[in-house]
Design a protein around this motif. Structure first.
Motif, PDB file in Angstrom:
ATOM      1  N   GLU A 174      42.416  43.156  39.627  1.00 43.92           N
ATOM      2  CA  GLU A 174      41.813  41.833  39.477  1.00 43.92           C
ATOM      3  C   GLU A 174      41.697  41.552  37.986  1.00 43.92           C
ATOM      4  O   GLU A 174      41.429  42.428  37.175  1.00 43.92           O
ATOM      5  N   TRP A 179      51.806  31.090  41.912  1.00 43.58           N
ATOM      6  CA  TRP A 179      51.992  31.116  43.363  1.00 43.58           C
ATOM      7  C   TRP A 179      52.654  29.867  43.921  1.00 43.58           C
ATOM      8  O   TRP A 179      52.907  29.769  45.111  1.00 43.58           O
ATOM      9  N   HIS A 183      41.410  37.215  44.840  1.00 42.36           N
ATOM     10  CA  HIS A 183      41.260  37.205  43.380  1.00 42.36           C
ATOM     11  C   HIS A 183      42.131  36.098  42.822  1.00 42.36           C
ATOM     12  O   HIS A 183      43.332  36.077  43.020  1.00 42.36           O
ATOM     13  N   GLU A 184      41.462  35.189  42.144  1.00 46.41           N
ATOM     14  CA  GLU A 184      42.187  34.027  41.631  1.00 46.41           C
ATOM     15  C   GLU A 184      43.278  34.443  40.657  1.00 46.41           C
ATOM     16  O   GLU A 184      44.375  33.909  40.640  1.00 46.41           O
ATOM     17  N   LYS A 185      42.908  35.398  39.797  1.00 45.88           N
ATOM     18  CA  LYS A 185      43.890  35.882  38.827  1.00 45.88           C
ATOM     19  C   LYS A 185      44.014  37.397  38.935  1.00 45.88           C
ATOM     20  O   LYS A 185      43.031  38.091  39.170  1.00 45.88           O
ATOM     21  N   TYR A 191      52.826  35.158  38.039  1.00 44.81           N
ATOM     22  CA  TYR A 191      51.564  34.936  38.737  1.00 44.81           C
ATOM     23  C   TYR A 191      51.431  33.493  39.238  1.00 44.81           C
ATOM     24  O   TYR A 191      50.358  33.058  39.630  1.00 44.81           O
ATOM     25  N   HIS A 225      45.785  38.389  45.511  1.00 43.99           N
ATOM     26  CA  HIS A 225      45.427  36.976  45.399  1.00 43.99           C
ATOM     27  C   HIS A 225      45.009  36.405  46.749  1.00 43.99           C
ATOM     28  O   HIS A 225      43.972  35.748  46.851  1.00 43.99           O
ATOM     29  N   ASN A 226      45.802  36.656  47.777  1.00 43.52           N
ATOM     30  CA  ASN A 226      45.561  36.039  49.080  1.00 43.52           C
ATOM     31  C   ASN A 226      44.509  36.769  49.903  1.00 43.52           C
ATOM     32  O   ASN A 226      43.520  36.201  50.304  1.00 43.52           O
ATOM     33  N   ASP A 232      50.537  39.375  45.502  1.00 43.06           N
ATOM     34  CA  ASP A 232      50.182  38.384  46.519  1.00 43.06           C
ATOM     35  C   ASP A 232      48.995  38.840  47.357  1.00 43.06           C
ATOM     36  O   ASP A 232      48.113  38.054  47.682  1.00 43.06           O
TER      37      ASP A 232
END
Lengths: 337, 243
Positions: free
Chosen positions: A115, A83, A54-56, A81, A49-50, A46
């Protein structure tokens, strides 16, 4: 830095500190530790990502692992993955993944959440995933090869192209220079802190579509590319893969050895002139049910042409050789009624 | 050629025959060794979890033969390969074809021994292919029981035979580990490579500390609680650290 969760770090000094505290009781494989580990990992996922945007992201369950269950790919494990799912649901998924795959008495001491790298797509629909190899002597890196690798959806290596020159696989020579240069720099930095001044050196990096290099894996062992990298000394490129053929008939080890030998014999002759290697598998076909033949092959892609006389496109190689091998095996099996 | 010049040449010609032979010589000189001992003790790197799935026949995996060939060219007494089973006869036929190409190019022979049950099986193949095939067919009965440290033990139990007339042998396993150093480094006639770091987190974080940028961003999660005296500071400052 150690994050407030108490288990996540992102700098070298914190890492050294953490490793100095490692104790086997803490990593014993029982439900409490699995729960805590899983919760920490999902927290790190998390954060990447947050907070790091990083999108993925990609989880390697064991920073020391060589692959297999350690690569928890988004393709195979989308829930982890996703969310839109709750934290607890994703933790439960990871707990069951760990229970299913980690058979040792201890959990990995640490996992990596990195990432997700979008590699450039090379001709033939292959991701620009390269292995760079060489030898370190007196803290200096001397290159031996670059290999273009392809993986399956789990992130397991299934095939590779090795060439004597970048032009042979349609690569820009500058990229090869940059890869070797990066490795030389890495080896120099690591020599003293890792006490690694003499030995083989190999790793895995991605080239992104905007020509960045992302060095992501270290496989400092002889590995599967040492065979192809020997043959390029004769200035020819080669393609390498392993083919598994299932044997549905119940045959003896001796018969399976004969079949294996005859199939390799045919493959090694023109027109394919394949090089079969790691052939000691020929004695162990009965170790799994159903029985299988595992044949590792190297072929010069120039030796295989399609109906128009063109060199086979990269994405067609594996299936083509699988079919050829399959046909030869079927022929051999006819001898056994 | 100086080390720098040789490295620069290697950047441009990593697959060049002459470069690799010279590299093999430099490896030999670097380790002060006149003989190479090589083996694929792959099982030592395969975890229990992987053994159950993708690596079900790990004792059948041996890819040491071709790398031994070019490396052997740099050592005065060539290379000795330690095998768990004899390779399939077709592989040896193709291997010898490549070996002869190399030797033609070098204008001298390359010494390679392939020891299985202390017999040089490559020599048997070269002398009598049918005898070799019989040996292969018999091998499931005559080979030893497999276990992970098979190759290391073979080396220790037959050290004299394997080292033969060499003064110092560079031992090159599949992956050099502390286990090899513990088992072998006290033999004066053996020299080993350094033990590499396999921890991807350690590599990434060290390099990042040295401002190396060709790296993916990552976080390391430990399976045990760390001493978090820095925790309260980090919660305020981590955003500063990112930007």
């Amino acid at each position: 830095m150690i994050f407030i969760d108490g288990t996540i770090i992102d700098d070298y000094d914190a890492y050294l500190h953490a490793m100095s505290r490692l104790s086997t009781t803490d990593t014993a494989h029982h439900p409490e530790n699995v729960q805590r580990f899983a919760r920490s990992i999902v927290t790190a996922i998390d954060r990447m990502h947050n907070e790091y945007s990083h999108e993925k992201v990609f989880l390697k369950l064991d920073a020391n692992g060589a692959g297999g269950w350690s690569c928890v790919s988004p393709t195979e494990n989308p829930l982890l993955y996703d969310w839109s799912q709750t934290f607890d649901r994703r933790v439960d998924y990871l707990i069951s993944y760990i229970e299913k795959n980690v058979l040792e008495d201890h959990l990995p001491s640490h996992a990596i959440v990195e990432e997700f790298i979008h590699a450039d797509i090379r001709p033939g629909n292959i991701a620009a995933d390269y292995t760079v190899c060489g030898f370190v002597l007196n803290a200096k890196f001397y290159p031996t090869s670059i290999n273009l690798c392809a993986t399956d959806s789990r992130g397991q290596y299934i095939e590779q192209w090795t060439a004597a020159t970048p032009e042979q696989i349609g690569d820009d020579p500058q990229i090869w220079q940059r890869m070797f240069s990066t490795y030389a720099k890495m080896v120099e930095i690591e020599a003293e802190p890792f006490s690694y001044r003499n030995g083989i050196y190999a790793g895995d990096l991605f080239v992104t579509s905007d020509y960045q290099l992302k060095q992501r894996d270290w496989n400092i062992r002889r590995g599967g590319r040492s065979t192809p990298e020997t043959l390029i000394m004769l200035n020819e490129p080669n393609y390498e893969t392993k083919v598994n053929v299932t044997i549905d008939k119940n045959l003896s080890s001796e018969n399976l050895f004969e079949i294996y030998t005859n199939v390799c014999d045919r493959l090694s002759r023109p027109p394919y002139s394949m090089y079969p290697f790691s052939t000691s598998f020929c004695y162990f076909s009965k170790l799994a049910e159903p029985n299988f033949l595992r044949i590792n092959i190297l072929i010069n892609p120039e030796n295989f042409r399609d109906d128009n006389g063109q060199i086979l496109a990269k994405e067609k190689h594996r299936r083509t050789y699988q079919e050829i091998l399959q046909d030869y095996v079927v022929d051999e099996l006819k001898k056994y009624g | 050629m100086s080390d720098e010049d040789f490295q620069a040449f290697g950047f441009q010609n990593a697959s060049s025959f002459d470069y690799r032979i010279e590299l093999a010589h430099r490896i030999s000189r670097n380790f002060g060794a006149d003989h190479l001992i090589i083996f694929d003790d792959v099982a030592l790197t395969v975890s229990k979890s992987e053994r159950a799935t993708s690596f079900v026949a790990v004792q059948g995996c041996d890819r040491s033969l071709l790398p031994a060939l070019w490396l052997a060219a740099g050592f005065q007494h060539g290379a000795t390969i330690l095998l768990y089973t004899p390779p399939n006869p077709i592989e040896l036929r193709e291997y010898l074809r490549v070996k002869h190409s190399f030797e033609q190019r070098l204008k001298r022979s390359i010494r390679v021994r392939m020891l299985w049950n202390c017999i040089d099986v490559l020599q048997i193949y070269e002398n009598d292919v049918d005898q070799y095939i019989d040996l292969c067919r018999e091998s499931p009965k005559t080979r030893k029981e497999f276990y992970d440290e098979f190759h290391i033990d073979q080396l220790k139990e037959n050290l004299q035979l394997i080292c033969a007339d060499a003064q110092r042998s560079f031992v090159f396993p599949f992956e050099t580990m502390h286990l090899h150093h513990r088992a072998l480094s006290h033999y004066p006639q053996i020299v080993l490579a350094d033990v590499p770091t396999v921890d991807k987190a350690k590599h990434n974080l060290l390099l990042r500390q040295h401002h190396f940028t060709d790296l993916p961003n990552l976080l390391v999660t430990f399976s045990y609680l760390l001493f978090s005296f820095e925790a309260s500071r980090s919660s305020c400052h981590f955003l500063d650290d990112i930007y």
